[in-house]
Design a protein around this motif. Sequence first.
Motif, PDB file in Angstrom:
ATOM      1  N   SER A 313       0.698  -1.838   0.011  1.00 51.43           N
ATOM      2  CA  SER A 313       0.046  -0.127   0.233  1.00 51.43           C
ATOM      3  C   SER A 313       0.963   1.187  -0.276  1.00 51.43           C
ATOM      4  CB  SER A 313      -0.743   0.190   1.099  1.00 51.43           C
ATOM      5  OG  SER A 313      -2.151  -1.223   0.927  1.00 51.43           O
ATOM      6  N   LYS A 314      -0.076   2.596  -0.688  1.00 48.07           N
ATOM      7  CA  LYS A 314       0.859   3.666  -0.247  1.00 48.07           C
ATOM      8  C   LYS A 314       0.397   4.513   0.870  1.00 48.07           C
ATOM      9  CE  LYS A 314       1.427   6.420  -4.046  1.00 48.07           C
ATOM     10  NZ  LYS A 314       1.403   6.940  -5.253  1.00 48.07           N
ATOM     11  N   LEU A 315       0.770   4.950   1.682  1.00 54.98           N
ATOM     12  CA  LEU A 315      -0.001   5.509   2.758  1.00 54.98           C
ATOM     13  C   LEU A 315       0.385   7.025   3.122  1.00 54.98           C
ATOM     14  CD1 LEU A 315       0.221   3.141   6.420  1.00 54.98           C
ATOM     15  CD2 LEU A 315       1.474   5.337   6.403  1.00 54.98           C
ATOM     16  N   ILE A 316      -0.578   7.723   3.279  1.00 49.44           N
ATOM     17  CA  ILE A 316      -0.044   8.914   2.852  1.00 49.44           C
ATOM     18  C   ILE A 316       0.214   9.204   5.210  1.00 49.44           C
ATOM     19  CG2 ILE A 316      -0.560  11.107   3.260  1.00 49.44           C
ATOM     20  CD1 ILE A 316       0.319   9.454   0.450  1.00 49.44           C
ATOM     21  N   VAL A 317       1.167  10.585   5.961  1.00 52.28           N
ATOM     22  CA  VAL A 317       1.061  10.191   7.172  1.00 52.28           C
ATOM     23  C   VAL A 317       0.914  11.254   6.866  1.00 52.28           C
ATOM     24  CG1 VAL A 317       2.594   9.118   8.290  1.00 52.28           C
ATOM     25  CG2 VAL A 317       3.843  10.364   6.988  1.00 52.28           C
ATOM     26  N   LEU A 318      -0.040  12.965   7.355  1.00 60.25           N
ATOM     27  CA  LEU A 318      -0.087  14.260   7.662  1.00 60.25           C
ATOM     28  C   LEU A 318       0.405  15.015   8.511  1.00 60.25           C
ATOM     29  CD1 LEU A 318      -4.557  13.621   7.129  1.00 60.25           C
ATOM     30  CD2 LEU A 318      -2.466  14.181   4.987  1.00 60.25           C
ATOM     31  N   LEU A 319       2.086  15.020   8.426  1.00 63.09           N
ATOM     32  CA  LEU A 319       2.087  15.929   9.499  1.00 63.09           C
ATOM     33  C   LEU A 319       1.182  17.402  10.183  1.00 63.09           C
ATOM     34  CD1 LEU A 319       5.825  16.162   7.491  1.00 63.09           C
ATOM     35  CD2 LEU A 319       4.427  14.495   9.487  1.00 63.09           C
ATOM     36  N   GLY A 320       0.605  18.249   9.049  1.00 60.60           N
ATOM     37  CA  GLY A 320       0.258  18.858   8.922  1.00 60.60           C
ATOM     38  C   GLY A 320      -1.278  18.600  10.471  1.00 60.60           C
ATOM     39  N   SER A 321      -1.890  17.950  10.370  1.00 66.87           N
ATOM     40  CA  SER A 321      -3.085  17.214  11.715  1.00 66.87           C
ATOM     41  C   SER A 321      -2.031  16.829  12.907  1.00 66.87           C
ATOM     42  CB  SER A 321      -3.180  15.593  10.351  1.00 66.87           C
ATOM     43  OG  SER A 321      -4.204  15.452  11.433  1.00 66.87           O
ATOM     44  N   ALA A 322      -1.273  15.481  12.512  1.00 65.36           N
ATOM     45  CA  ALA A 322      -0.598  15.572  13.559  1.00 65.36           C
ATOM     46  C   ALA A 322      -0.400  16.933  14.447  1.00 65.36           C
ATOM     47  CB  ALA A 322       0.447  14.896  13.576  1.00 65.36           C
ATOM     48  N   ASN A 323       0.155  17.758  14.129  1.00 61.28           N
ATOM     49  CA  ASN A 323       0.974  19.379  14.968  1.00 61.28           C
ATOM     50  C   ASN A 323      -1.042  19.446  15.046  1.00 61.28           C
ATOM     51  OD1 ASN A 323       3.502  19.394  14.541  1.00 61.28           O
ATOM     52  ND2 ASN A 323       3.680  20.170  12.814  1.00 61.28           N
ATOM     53  N   ARG A 324      -1.918  19.370  14.892  1.00 66.28           N
ATOM     54  CA  ARG A 324      -2.840  19.965  15.428  1.00 66.28           C
ATOM     55  C   ARG A 324      -3.586  19.224  16.219  1.00 66.28           C
ATOM     56  NH1 ARG A 324      -5.578  24.429  12.987  1.00 66.28           N
ATOM     57  NH2 ARG A 324      -3.748  25.227  11.311  1.00 66.28           N
ATOM     58  N   ASP A 325      -3.247  17.747  16.590  1.00 68.37           N
ATOM     59  CA  ASP A 325      -4.104  16.917  17.336  1.00 68.37           C
ATOM     60  C   ASP A 325      -4.440  16.695  19.053  1.00 68.37           C
ATOM     61  OD1 ASP A 325      -4.631  14.824  18.705  1.00 68.37           O
ATOM     62  OD2 ASP A 325      -3.365  12.880  17.218  1.00 68.37           O
ATOM     63  N   GLU A 326      -5.327  17.305  19.222  1.00 69.49           N
ATOM     64  CA  GLU A 326      -6.145  17.675  20.356  1.00 69.49           C
ATOM     65  C   GLU A 326      -5.788  17.089  21.169  1.00 69.49           C
ATOM     66  OE1 GLU A 326      -7.904  16.243  18.141  1.00 69.49           O
ATOM     67  OE2 GLU A 326      -8.855  18.129  17.892  1.00 69.49           O
ATOM     68  N   GLU A 327      -4.767  16.045  21.262  1.00 69.19           N
ATOM     69  CA  GLU A 327      -5.349  14.533  22.602  1.00 69.19           C
ATOM     70  C   GLU A 327      -3.299  15.103  22.313  1.00 69.19           C
ATOM     71  OE1 GLU A 327      -6.523  12.142  23.260  1.00 69.19           O
ATOM     72  OE2 GLU A 327      -7.818  12.713  22.615  1.00 69.19           O
ATOM     73  N   ILE A 328      -2.845  16.023  22.294  1.00 65.10           N
ATOM     74  CA  ILE A 328      -1.114  16.758  21.840  1.00 65.10           C
ATOM     75  C   ILE A 328      -0.981  17.602  21.918  1.00 65.10           C
ATOM     76  CG2 ILE A 328       1.632  16.305  20.907  1.00 65.10           C
ATOM     77  CD1 ILE A 328       0.026  13.596  21.493  1.00 65.10           C
ATOM     78  N   PHE A 329      -1.351  18.819  21.628  1.00 64.02           N
ATOM     79  CA  PHE A 329      -1.905  19.908  21.859  1.00 64.02           C
ATOM     80  C   PHE A 329      -3.049  21.021  22.245  1.00 64.02           C
ATOM     81  CE2 PHE A 329       0.969  18.380  18.484  1.00 64.02           C
ATOM     82  CZ  PHE A 329       1.848  19.288  18.756  1.00 64.02           C
ATOM     83  N   HIS A 330      -3.073  21.505  23.346  1.00 61.64           N
ATOM     84  CA  HIS A 330      -4.235  22.535  23.963  1.00 61.64           C
ATOM     85  C   HIS A 330      -4.582  23.423  22.892  1.00 61.64           C
ATOM     86  CE1 HIS A 330      -6.616  24.473  27.107  1.00 61.64           C
ATOM     87  NE2 HIS A 330      -5.404  26.225  26.461  1.00 61.64           N
ATOM     88  N   ALA A 331      -5.796  23.398  22.394  1.00 57.28           N
ATOM     89  CA  ALA A 331      -6.115  24.681  22.303  1.00 57.28           C
ATOM     90  C   ALA A 331      -5.784  24.217  20.733  1.00 57.28           C
ATOM     91  CB  ALA A 331      -6.344  26.119  22.253  1.00 57.28           C
TER      92      ALA A 331
END
Length: 410
Positions: A313-331
Amino acid sequence: MTAVSSSTPLVFDPYDYEFHEDPYPMYARLRAEAPVFHAPADDLWVVSSYGDIREVLRDDVTFSNRMGVALDASAWTTDAHRVMSFLALDGDEQTRLRKLVSAAFTPRRVRDLEPSIQRLTELHLDHSLAVNAEHGEVDWITELAGRLPMDVISEMMGVPQADRDEVRRLADLVVHREDGVRDVPEAGMLAAFELIDYYANMVSQRRKSPSDDLTSALTAAENDGDRLTDEEINAFLFLMVVAGNETTTKLLGNALYHLSANPEQQKQVYAEPEHLVSDWIEETLRFDTSSQMLARYVVDDVEVGGQTVPAGSKLIVLLGSANRDEEIFHAPDTFDIHREQGEMGQILSFGTGRHFCLGAHLARLEAKVVLDELVRRTSSFEVHADRAVRVHSTSVRGFANLPTTFIERP
């Protein structure tokens, strides 16, 4: 942020111009509804949560770089290393090539660039502020953010001043995506060939007549008798001019765009630049990172986020999404230069693991020199967001034009 309605079918289209304008509502919906999502139109597995992305980036045995990191069909090939250098290699091959390149692209070489970066910043800022004084505004991308990173890389490589505008034009074409074309457009492919030919000629010249630039250092780089081939040097130079130049240009544009949209924070940066310019850069990298997504080739059947992703498979990781993950970053959808340092240290804008971006320090250094000087020379600025023009790309996020008015200090 405008939410994407969950009543509509979940469709991930990385080529869609509307998605390029604001991908973050889609990222939020993916994290909430399908953190590991199969997009059938392009046969992509899309990973959007921070934890899953970090695991993928740190496991290059299961999630290989051998096909490159771009999702475009024409770039998805076992020959990707010919234009992406060690970014498209794994294991011992990656280690070997990165060691040899690092022998030339040293931290000291990057540090020694600071006077040149300062000189080029002053040159381009002088011109930009003169245009601003005459017309009441200036295009920040055209006059500075799009020029300085190319000048820095070109000066480091030994590209003559007369060639730099053309090299930048070709690099822009390589990352641009045309509406309705689900691959690298023909103009981008032709531009890539031209750049490769250009660097091949430059490497050949340095073999005959070495100088003190990076290209010459690459021809001389050696590790236990092992040396870089011309093809390997060409690939690294191509990677530098496309990845290094484009991402720093976008960082400089995104920084102004978001601080202009937050006038109270802009006042604070101008009041305490020695403390807050670096935080401004780091929050820009988190909030709206230049590199939004990277591709990986799945070697074996594997479970990611509870989903089985099949081998091949071709898999895509969304770095832009990781940096907005509410589990890691407040607001996470709030631009906040006062964000806690512990959170800032979690950003994945430059990746992680053995493929952590080799040019991260250079990008941060360029941004720091430019934004320090900008704050020293001006007292405020306003981006005319209604007339800003975005770049349309599957790999980088930023602006092609960013009209901005600066107020100079008396």
